[in-house]
Design a protein around this motif. Structure first.
Motif, mmCIF file in Angstrom:
data_model
loop_
_atom_site.group_PDB
_atom_site.id
_atom_site.type_symbol
_atom_site.label_atom_id
_atom_site.label_comp_id
_atom_site.label_asym_id
_atom_site.label_seq_id
_atom_site.Cartn_x
_atom_site.Cartn_y
_atom_site.Cartn_z
ATOM 1 N N SER A 117 -7.665 10.725 -6.133
ATOM 2 C CA SER A 117 -8.666 11.438 -5.324
ATOM 3 C C SER A 117 -9.227 12.663 -6.028
ATOM 4 N N THR A 159 -9.229 3.115 0.866
ATOM 5 C CA THR A 159 -9.693 3.063 2.256
ATOM 6 C C THR A 159 -9.236 1.777 2.932
ATOM 7 N N VAL A 160 -9.285 1.787 4.241
ATOM 8 C CA VAL A 160 -8.805 0.636 5.015
ATOM 9 C C VAL A 160 -9.691 -0.596 4.850
ATOM 10 N N ASN A 161 -10.921 -0.409 4.373
ATOM 11 C CA ASN A 161 -11.830 -1.557 4.242
ATOM 12 C C ASN A 161 -11.282 -2.633 3.316
ATOM 13 N N MET A 198 -1.624 8.210 6.977
ATOM 14 C CA MET A 198 -1.993 6.986 6.258
ATOM 15 C C MET A 198 -1.434 5.762 6.975
ATOM 16 N N TYR A 228 0.852 -1.192 0.000
ATOM 17 C CA TYR A 228 0.000 0.000 0.000
ATOM 18 C C TYR A 228 0.883 1.235 0.000
ATOM 19 N N GLU A 261 -3.381 5.108 10.188
ATOM 20 C CA GLU A 261 -4.738 4.644 9.910
ATOM 21 C C GLU A 261 -4.741 3.183 9.474
ATOM 22 N N PHE A 262 -3.833 2.826 8.586
ATOM 23 C CA PHE A 262 -3.817 1.460 8.063
ATOM 24 C C PHE A 262 -3.262 0.443 9.067
ATOM 25 N N GLU A 320 -11.602 8.497 -6.611
ATOM 26 C CA GLU A 320 -11.685 7.243 -5.857
ATOM 27 C C GLU A 320 -10.610 7.260 -4.778
ATOM 28 N N ARG A 321 -10.990 6.910 -3.567
ATOM 29 C CA ARG A 321 -10.039 6.928 -2.455
ATOM 30 C C ARG A 321 -9.692 5.510 -2.009
ATOM 31 N N TYR A 381 -5.622 4.689 -7.263
ATOM 32 C CA TYR A 381 -6.716 5.437 -6.647
ATOM 33 C C TYR A 381 -6.376 6.921 -6.759
#
Length: 319
Positions: A171, A180-182, A201, A117, A204-205, A177-178, A169
């Motif tokens: 932005s 995301t952690v999902n 980042m 990532y 968050e990840f 398109e972002r 991705y």
């Protein structure tokens, strides 16, 4: 045979990858090959300035001919000196001093699948990692976030070299398109994930991966710079061997204070990621800011990385 600790290299070429990112190709002075390196390695560059030598570390890769080392530098605003120097004072043919390649962000040999990532200039360590993974025919994919295609360094190279492995991705633009952690929820058991990009980042990840149940040893990340400590305060240290007392100001690291006072603590990354500058703590309360020590080591309160971690009140060090 004794080997020098640093290398003199010449700037072979400079290429503008985006409006803010330049790629520098380095070659050996006598035409021989520069040392080989593994995926995720970096070098430290020593930039001569009137105020003293500026040390900055950069991930290395090689997209051209064997025996060369390449780095990419994004012009930071504001710059703390390194990126400004590279963008405005380095020209083709210049000679600079660099360290030998080191690797504090290696690929796991246990992973069944590698997912990389990247955000912005965080793509650089993954260039050498992807080359290594492709050579070893290992399973991998890249997820790379940037503001736009124009600001996405190495976009064409990645698409052409690793078709089917890369996901982008953007932005900004018509269809933003972002990343995301999902997406972390979609990886199969045995996947190792690697993060490199802005501090926000990474935090968050890594936090999401932990919450989603990833084992700690399946999660890897690399920082560009020490973590920002807005509420940093001075603290004191006492050296066990000499009984000497020193103060660590809010705007300096423990490592800097120790070295300024003639205590030769080894160091390397300066961002709390490699463990080289670890010091033993006999007494006192530690504020850990590194990404190297395990939770068990932190809880022991017996060691700290002097480049980023701090104390509360006064620490007694086994030095």
């Amino acid at each position: 045979m004794h080997r020098k600790s640093t290398l003199d290299v010449r700037i072979k070429s400079i290429k503008k990858e985006t409006a803010t990112i330049k790629r520098f190709t380095l070659k050996e002075m006598n035409g021989s090959k520069l040392p080989p390196f593994s995926g995720g390695s970096h070098i430290t560059t020593y930039l001569p300035k009137k105020s003293g030598t500026l040390e900055r570390s950069y991930s290395v890769f090689n997209l051209s001919e064997p025996g060369l080392i390449e780095i990419a530098v994004r012009l930071a605003e504001p710059s703390t000196g390194g990126s400004d120097y590279w963008h405005h004072r380095v020209s083709e043919g210049n000679v600079l001093r660099i360290s030998y390649p080191k690797n504090h962000f290696p690929l796991s040999f246990q992973a069944k699948h590698h997912v990389l990532y990247a955000a912005g200039i965080g793509i650089t360590p993954f260039l050498s990692m992807m080359a290594e993974l492709a050579e070893k025919e290992q399973s991998f994919e890249l997820h790379y976030a940037a503001k736009s295609k124009e600001q996405c360094a190495f976009y064409d190279y990645l698409n052409e070299t690793y078709p089917g492995h890369c996901h982008f991705y953007f932005s900004e633009g018509e269809k933003p398109e972002r990343l995301t952690v999902n997406i972390l929820k979609n990886h199969r058991i045995g996947t190792h994930v690697y993060f490199c990009g802005p501090e926000k980042m990474i935090q968050e990840f890594t936090s999401a991966a932990k919450n989603f149940g990833y084992p700690e040893f399946n999660v890897h990340y690399e920082r560009f710079a020490p973590p920002v400590m807005k509420d940093s305060v001075p603290f004191g240290i006492t050296l066990n061997q000499s009984g000497k007392h020193l103060s660590v100001p809010a705007d300096q690291s423990l490592l800097d204070v120790l070295r300024q006072n003639g205590i030769d603590v080894p160091y390397s990354c300066r961002v709390g990621g490699c463990g080289t500058c670890e010091v033993k703590v006999a007494e006192g309360e530690i504020d850990h800011y590194d990404s190297f020590l395990t939770e068990e080591q932190r809880d022991s309160n017996q060691m700290m990385l002097s480049c980023v971690s701090r104390g509360k009140g006064n620490l007694v060090l086994d030095l």
